[in-house]
Write a protein that holds these residues in place. Sequence first.
Motif, PDB file in Angstrom:
ATOM      1  N   VAL A  33       0.854  -1.182   0.000  1.00  0.00           N
ATOM      2  CA  VAL A  33       0.000   0.000   0.000  1.00  0.00           C
ATOM      3  C   VAL A  33       0.895   1.238   0.000  1.00  0.00           C
ATOM      4  O   VAL A  33       1.724   1.409   0.895  1.00  0.00           O
ATOM      5  CB  VAL A  33      -0.932   0.027   1.229  1.00  0.00           C
ATOM      6  N   ASN A  78      -7.434   0.397   1.462  1.00  0.00           N
ATOM      7  CA  ASN A  78      -6.494  -0.432   0.708  1.00  0.00           C
ATOM      8  C   ASN A  78      -5.976  -1.604   1.542  1.00  0.00           C
ATOM      9  O   ASN A  78      -5.854  -2.736   1.045  1.00  0.00           O
ATOM     10  CB  ASN A  78      -5.332   0.418   0.202  1.00  0.00           C
ATOM     11  N   CYS A  92       3.155  -1.646   4.175  1.00  0.00           N
ATOM     12  CA  CYS A  92       2.644  -0.279   4.166  1.00  0.00           C
ATOM     13  C   CYS A  92       3.831   0.674   4.067  1.00  0.00           C
ATOM     14  O   CYS A  92       4.749   0.613   4.890  1.00  0.00           O
ATOM     15  CB  CYS A  92       1.840  -0.012   5.436  1.00  0.00           C
TER      16      CYS A  92
END
Length: 334
Positions: A33, A78, A92
């Motif tokens: 993400v 997401n 992330c």
Amino acid sequence: MKKVISIILALAMVLCIVSVASAEKDKVKVGMVTDVGGINDNSFNQFAWEGLQNLQKEDAAFEVAYLESKTDADYQTNINTFIDEEYDLIVCVGYMLADATREAATDNPEVNFAIIDDASIDLPNVACLTFAQEQASYLVGLVAGSMTKSNTVGYVQGMVSDTMNLFGVGYISGVKAANPDATVLQYNANNFGDIAGGAAAAKDMITKGADVIYHAAGGTGIGVLNTCAEEKIWGIGVDADQAAVLNNDFVVCSALKDAGAGAVDIAKAVKAESFAGGVHHYTLADGALGIATTGDHIPADVLEKVEAAKAAIIAGELTVPTDVADCPEFTLDD
């Protein structure tokens, strides 16, 4: 009979050892993400993704995908998409995703997470991938302090935080080590995706006499480097070799940070069933940080100074500050 039992037990032990030794996942789904800088930021989002793509090419067991965040509101959405699709690891990118990552990891303890550039999440299913970015920033600061002719250099930061401040503290410390008389103009863009804002900040600094400008601002920094080229002064890139990536001959050097290295390491650990949460810290000594000098614009004596400093940092003979209190010239957190 005893002999038969002994043979059976021995075979069982061998089979157990083989089973343990080969305990690996056959398929590992890794989802990444991005922060709002986007996948094509020519900075850490892009190069984290490229690292995962290369891993997939090298090992067919890995299946990688990304979801791009246009706004802060996309982070949780997401992450949840990858959770719903049962990904084995969710990476992330950036400390701005810390809150969303913490919430998702708390609610889904069976899911493995990694977050780049954040060490604030203390959960067993979260690997915090941090980098000694102050070390690479110190090296490019030495270049800036040595090569400025006006005794004025610039620094554009994407946002103020403990993580981002490391870039500024390292850079300013390097500038001052090379040139105690140099002035470092500083600007907080408060945005990682504002090319026009980066350009405006660079123009303002150039008007004030800056002839070398370093950015640690993701996509915003593209505006900084483009303006440096337009005005024919030196720019300094970040995270990747931005002289090569942007084909910009006015990028004198770049502070390298292999954001993909940590993500790849953790993905491999997931495959090997050896994932470990906690802080995973990367330094110059690990080879995950460094300096790119594409274009050969740096004089030999300055390069010698940089290499000597790099060796001293790796050997523990030179410690780069990591606290703004140890770098009073850093003013962005005032």
